[in-house]
Design an enzyme around this catalytic site. Structure first.
Site, PDB file in Angstrom:
ATOM      1  N   GLY A 150      -3.057  -1.154   9.790  1.00  7.83           N
ATOM      2  CA  GLY A 150      -4.372  -1.465   9.255  1.00  7.83           C
ATOM      3  C   GLY A 150      -5.148  -0.342   8.609  1.00  7.83           C
ATOM      4  O   GLY A 150      -6.194  -0.587   7.995  1.00  7.83           O
ATOM      5  N   GLU A 190       1.736   0.574  13.467  1.00 10.87           N
ATOM      6  CA  GLU A 190       2.495  -0.157  12.448  1.00 10.87           C
ATOM      7  C   GLU A 190       1.861  -0.037  11.069  1.00 10.87           C
ATOM      8  O   GLU A 190       1.381  -1.031  10.515  1.00 10.87           O
ATOM      9  CB  GLU A 190       2.541  -1.638  12.820  1.00 10.87           C
ATOM     10  CG  GLU A 190       3.174  -1.917  14.147  1.00 10.87           C
ATOM     11  CD  GLU A 190       3.042  -3.380  14.574  1.00 10.87           C
ATOM     12  OE1 GLU A 190       3.931  -3.853  15.270  1.00 10.87           O
ATOM     13  OE2 GLU A 190       2.046  -4.035  14.211  1.00 10.87           O
ATOM     14  N   PRO A 191       1.833   1.155  10.496  1.00 12.27           N
ATOM     15  CA  PRO A 191       1.204   1.288   9.185  1.00 12.27           C
ATOM     16  C   PRO A 191       2.068   0.684   8.070  1.00 12.27           C
ATOM     17  O   PRO A 191       3.270   0.903   8.026  1.00 12.27           O
ATOM     18  CB  PRO A 191       1.129   2.809   9.011  1.00 12.27           C
ATOM     19  CG  PRO A 191       2.287   3.328   9.801  1.00 12.27           C
ATOM     20  CD  PRO A 191       2.410   2.418  10.978  1.00 12.27           C
ATOM     21  N   GLY A 192       1.438  -0.092   7.217  1.00 13.15           N
ATOM     22  CA  GLY A 192       2.138  -0.588   6.026  1.00 13.15           C
ATOM     23  C   GLY A 192       1.483   0.054   4.821  1.00 13.15           C
ATOM     24  O   GLY A 192       1.995   0.984   4.182  1.00 13.15           O
ATOM     25  N   ARG A 193       0.266  -0.406   4.560  1.00  8.38           N
ATOM     26  CA  ARG A 193      -0.482   0.049   3.382  1.00  8.38           C
ATOM     27  C   ARG A 193      -0.640   1.571   3.344  1.00  8.38           C
ATOM     28  O   ARG A 193      -0.491   2.183   2.280  1.00  8.38           O
ATOM     29  CB  ARG A 193      -1.874  -0.604   3.442  1.00  8.38           C
ATOM     30  CG  ARG A 193      -2.661  -0.532   2.165  1.00  8.38           C
ATOM     31  CD  ARG A 193      -4.083  -1.058   2.386  1.00  8.38           C
ATOM     32  NE  ARG A 193      -4.135  -2.290   3.125  1.00  8.38           N
ATOM     33  CZ  ARG A 193      -4.258  -3.488   2.585  1.00  8.38           C
ATOM     34  NH1 ARG A 193      -4.336  -3.620   1.285  1.00  8.38           N
ATOM     35  NH2 ARG A 193      -4.303  -4.574   3.347  1.00  8.38           N
ATOM     36  N   TYR A 222      -8.308 -11.579  -2.498  1.00  4.60           N
ATOM     37  CA  TYR A 222      -9.218 -10.819  -1.616  1.00  4.60           C
ATOM     38  C   TYR A 222     -10.346 -10.131  -2.386  1.00  4.60           C
ATOM     39  O   TYR A 222     -10.953  -9.196  -1.853  1.00  4.60           O
ATOM     40  CB  TYR A 222      -8.452  -9.713  -0.858  1.00  4.60           C
ATOM     41  CG  TYR A 222      -7.095 -10.093  -0.356  1.00  4.60           C
ATOM     42  CD1 TYR A 222      -6.956 -11.056   0.632  1.00  4.60           C
ATOM     43  CD2 TYR A 222      -5.946  -9.494  -0.869  1.00  4.60           C
ATOM     44  CE1 TYR A 222      -5.695 -11.409   1.102  1.00  4.60           C
ATOM     45  CE2 TYR A 222      -4.687  -9.844  -0.403  1.00  4.60           C
ATOM     46  CZ  TYR A 222      -4.575 -10.801   0.583  1.00  4.60           C
ATOM     47  OH  TYR A 222      -3.333 -11.144   1.034  1.00  4.60           O
ATOM     48  N   CYS A 281      -1.774 -18.653 -16.477  1.00  4.24           N
ATOM     49  CA  CYS A 281      -2.618 -19.774 -16.872  1.00  4.24           C
ATOM     50  C   CYS A 281      -3.612 -20.133 -15.782  1.00  4.24           C
ATOM     51  O   CYS A 281      -3.501 -21.195 -15.149  1.00  4.24           O
ATOM     52  CB  CYS A 281      -1.759 -20.978 -17.194  1.00  4.24           C
ATOM     53  SG  CYS A 281      -0.673 -20.635 -18.559  1.00  4.24           S
ATOM     54  N   GLU A 282      -4.503 -19.222 -15.499  1.00  2.91           N
ATOM     55  CA  GLU A 282      -5.562 -19.442 -14.512  1.00  2.91           C
ATOM     56  C   GLU A 282      -6.737 -18.584 -14.923  1.00  2.91           C
ATOM     57  O   GLU A 282      -6.547 -17.383 -15.173  1.00  2.91           O
ATOM     58  CB  GLU A 282      -5.117 -18.943 -13.121  1.00  2.91           C
ATOM     59  CG  GLU A 282      -3.980 -19.685 -12.540  1.00  2.91           C
ATOM     60  CD  GLU A 282      -4.325 -20.307 -11.185  1.00  2.91           C
ATOM     61  OE1 GLU A 282      -3.529 -21.113 -10.738  1.00  2.91           O
ATOM     62  OE2 GLU A 282      -5.386 -19.966 -10.624  1.00  2.91           O
ATOM     63  N   TYR A 333       1.676  -4.729  -0.820  1.00  2.42           N
ATOM     64  CA  TYR A 333       1.359  -6.148  -1.008  1.00  2.42           C
ATOM     65  C   TYR A 333       1.233  -6.540  -2.480  1.00  2.42           C
ATOM     66  O   TYR A 333       0.426  -7.387  -2.840  1.00  2.42           O
ATOM     67  CB  TYR A 333       0.084  -6.520  -0.227  1.00  2.42           C
ATOM     68  CG  TYR A 333       0.160  -6.140   1.235  1.00  2.42           C
ATOM     69  CD1 TYR A 333       0.959  -6.851   2.111  1.00  2.42           C
ATOM     70  CD2 TYR A 333      -0.541  -5.035   1.724  1.00  2.42           C
ATOM     71  CE1 TYR A 333       1.051  -6.475   3.455  1.00  2.42           C
ATOM     72  CE2 TYR A 333      -0.445  -4.659   3.058  1.00  2.42           C
ATOM     73  CZ  TYR A 333       0.353  -5.382   3.919  1.00  2.42           C
ATOM     74  OH  TYR A 333       0.444  -5.017   5.241  1.00  2.42           O
TER      75      TYR A 333
HETATM   76  N1  LLP Z   1       1.241  -5.093  11.926  1.00  3.20           N
HETATM   77  C1  LLP Z   1       1.006  -6.407  11.853  1.00  3.20           C
HETATM   78  C2  LLP Z   1       1.303  -7.247  13.013  1.00  3.20           C
HETATM   79  C3  LLP Z   1       0.481  -6.947  10.673  1.00  3.20           C
HETATM   80  O1  LLP Z   1       0.246  -8.255  10.620  1.00  3.20           O
HETATM   81  C4  LLP Z   1       0.232  -6.119   9.578  1.00  3.20           C
HETATM   82  C5  LLP Z   1      -0.282  -6.663   8.337  1.00  3.20           C
HETATM   83  C6  LLP Z   1       0.524  -4.754   9.692  1.00  3.20           C
HETATM   84  C7  LLP Z   1       1.016  -4.275  10.894  1.00  3.20           C
HETATM   85  C8  LLP Z   1       0.333  -3.779   8.578  1.00  3.20           C
HETATM   86  O2  LLP Z   1      -0.979  -3.682   8.164  1.00  3.20           O
HETATM   87  P1  LLP Z   1      -1.408  -2.567   7.091  1.00  3.20           P
HETATM   88  O3  LLP Z   1      -1.204  -1.228   7.741  1.00  3.20           O
HETATM   89  O4  LLP Z   1      -0.525  -2.734   5.906  1.00  3.20           O
HETATM   90  O5  LLP Z   1      -2.816  -2.868   6.789  1.00  3.20           O
HETATM   91  N2  LLP Z   1      -1.758  -9.110   1.957  1.00  3.20           N
HETATM   92  C9  LLP Z   1      -2.920  -8.440   2.482  1.00  3.20           C
HETATM   93  C10 LLP Z   1      -2.616  -7.709   3.763  1.00  3.20           C
HETATM   94  C11 LLP Z   1      -2.048  -8.598   4.840  1.00  3.20           C
HETATM   95  C12 LLP Z   1      -1.702  -7.804   6.056  1.00  3.20           C
HETATM   96  C13 LLP Z   1      -0.852  -8.590   6.967  1.00  3.20           C
HETATM   97  N3  LLP Z   1      -0.491  -7.916   8.150  1.00  3.20           N
HETATM   98  C14 LLP Z   1      -3.452  -7.483   1.419  1.00  3.20           C
HETATM   99  O6  LLP Z   1      -2.868  -7.400   0.353  1.00  3.20           O
HETATM  100  O7  LLP Z   1      -4.467  -6.840   1.642  1.00  3.20           O
END
Ligand code: LLP
Length: 455
Positions: A254, A296-299, A340, A367-368, A396
């Site tokens: 997050g 659990e970093p993604g972004r 978002y 087309c939106e 994402y």
């Molecule tokens: N762990 C879990 C259980 C999650 O559901 C998520 C993201 C993450 C970790 C990673 O979160 P991050 O570090 O990337 O914020 N599509 C949306 C974001 C959806 C996130 C879903 N879960 C966007 O583009 O902002």
């Protein structure tokens, strides 16, 4: 009018200006990347991906605790990414059988995969257990039963963690909040203690710990701290009520990133250190041993490592109202503005050193009417054929891209110090059609009418 722009003025990781005053990313000229691969395309910096992984690991190393950093594959996962993550010693949060498959094909070790999701199918659970993935994060009680059943059929014992809704309402866009009381992910915290006996009674499941994830694009620590307290109090209650030790605490992902100047995220190391300090403090207060901490970093790993290149194909001025620059991509390669209200910054690559002279709207070709990438951005006067770069498009974007309007997805490129190569080929019309089937009864009609519908 040209202004002097320095690398610092662009102030984006991976960017530089070469001796011929061209904009480069990871040592590759953006104009060359566009002519080599066509536009739109996504480009990722290998160095930034590795740096962000290392920043997490270094910060945790300083904290003197047991930990694991799980990259959240949902943000962006391809085989080459799995390869890099493995080399960097990361673990992986996979949210589907498809992500697990991709990771394994990319050479990622099964034991470092954590399997998430709030409705895992039987097939996915079989697949995960047969491949010996490390841990399943149980989301609900139906799933608890199902995983026990399948593990028993396969005669295996599976490590599990259980996801809890901590009841923490983080301040981020409502569609990316997940910890609030009415979330669809996890078991409500107020019910957890009652469910706990069922969890530890399962013969084929090994209870390892608890998990929460409160939301995404979080720009301060306030809500992490609240969640950490809820979770540690739960660990204490489990111990008091059931004499069971919780070895692992997973606090989710997050951490936010910078899309525009207005976003001021914490650095990765500030985030890790503050989070761990708080966990230690609360554990001390509760007289608990500090559990192994997972994040659990993604972004935070992938967003700023990625950029998107587009070509402006049309310019439309509605006098007194609006001027559109229309690029050759849009909501199918970046659905975030329409989902978002996400905001982005961009430059015209071949005019990056010119002073902005007009305020325009950058729209896509889908087309939106909602297919608008940036409302109101100041740019130098644009012409058709100009190249645009969008920043912070690693997370994402490709992962959420679609084939809306029958457009093939763009190629995904990895760049490293002047080298560049494909991680995903651009799709073709043939690729889009490869799974299409015409049922036999329609086939007969097709032969009968031979393409001519008038009897
Ligand atoms: N762990 C879990 C259980 C999650 O559901 C998520 C993201 C993450 C970790 C990673 O979160 P991050 O570090 O990337 O914020 N599509 C949306 C974001 C959806 C996130 C879903 N879960 C966007 O583009 O902002």
């Amino acid at each position: 009018m040209a202004i002097t722009l320095t690398k610092e003025a662009i102030n984006r990781p991976g960017f530089d200006i070469d001796e011929e005053n061209k904009l480069v990313f990871e040592g590759c000229r953006l104009e060359d990347l566009a002519s080599n691969y066509g536009t739109p395309n996504y480009v990722f910096s290998e160095n930034i991906i590795r740096e962000k992984c290392r920043e997490h690991i270094k910060a945790f190393d300083k904290c003197n605790i047991d930990y694991e950093v799980l990259y959240a594959g949902k943000a962006f996962l391809v085989q080459a990414m799995a390869h890099i993550l493995n080399e960097e010693g990361m673990s992986l949060d996979a949210s589907s059988g498809g992500e697990i498959y991709m990771a394994l094909e990319g050479g990622f070790p099964a034991e470092r995969i954590y399997f998430h999701g709030n409705n895992k199918s039987k097939e996915e659970i079989y697949f995960a257990l047969e491949k010996n993935i490390g841990t399943i994060i149980i989301d609900n009680l139906c799933e608890l039963e199902l995983v026990e059943q399948i593990a028993s059929i396969l005669n295996k014992r599976a490590n599990i963690m259980v996801r809890i809704i901590p009841g923490v309402d983080a301040n981020t866009h409502e569609k990316i909040r997940t910890g609030q009381v009415d979330s669809k992910f996890g078991i409500p915290i107020q019910d957890f203690l009652n469910f706990f006996p069922a969890i530890i009674a399962k013969k084929h499941l090994i209870y390892q710990g608890i998990h929460c994830h409160i939301g995404s694009q979080l720009l301060n620590m306030q809500f992490y701290h609240l969640a950490a307290r809820e979770m540690i109090e739960m660990i204490k209650s489990i111990e008091e009520n059931y004499k069971v030790k919780t070895n692992i605490l997973n606090l989710g992902g997050g951490l936010g990133v910078r899309y525009t100047q207005e976003d001021v995220p914490l650095s990765i190391s500030e985030y890790v250190i503050q989070l761990v300090d708080r966990v230690k403090e609360i554990c001390h207060e509760k007289q608990l041993a500090v559990p192994k901490i997972l994040v659990e970093p993604g972004r935070a790993i992938i967003a700023e490592a990625g950029i998107t290149l587009y070509t402006i194909g049309a310019i439309k001025e509605i006098k007194g109202l609006k001027k559109y620059l229309i690029v050759d991509g849009g909501m199918a390669d970046n659905p975030r503005p329409s989902l978002y209200d996400a905001r982005y910054e961009a430059l015209i690559v071949n005019k990056f050193a010119m002073k902005p002279s007009e305020t325009v709207t950058v729209a896509g070709r889908y087309c939106e009417s909602g297919d608008v990438l940036i409302e109101n951005i100041s740019l130098p006067r644009a012409e058709c054929g100009d190249l645009m770069v969008f920043f912070t498009t690693g997370a994402y974007h490709y992962a959420m891209s679609s084939n809306y309007n029958g457009f093939p997805r763009p190629p995904v490129i990895l760049a490293n110090n002047g080298k560049h190569g494909l991680m995903v080929q651009g799709e073709t019309y043939q690729y889009l059609n490869q799974n299409h089937v015409i049922p036999d009864w329609l086939q007969q009609n097709r032969n009968k009418y031979n393409g001519n519908n008038s009897k």
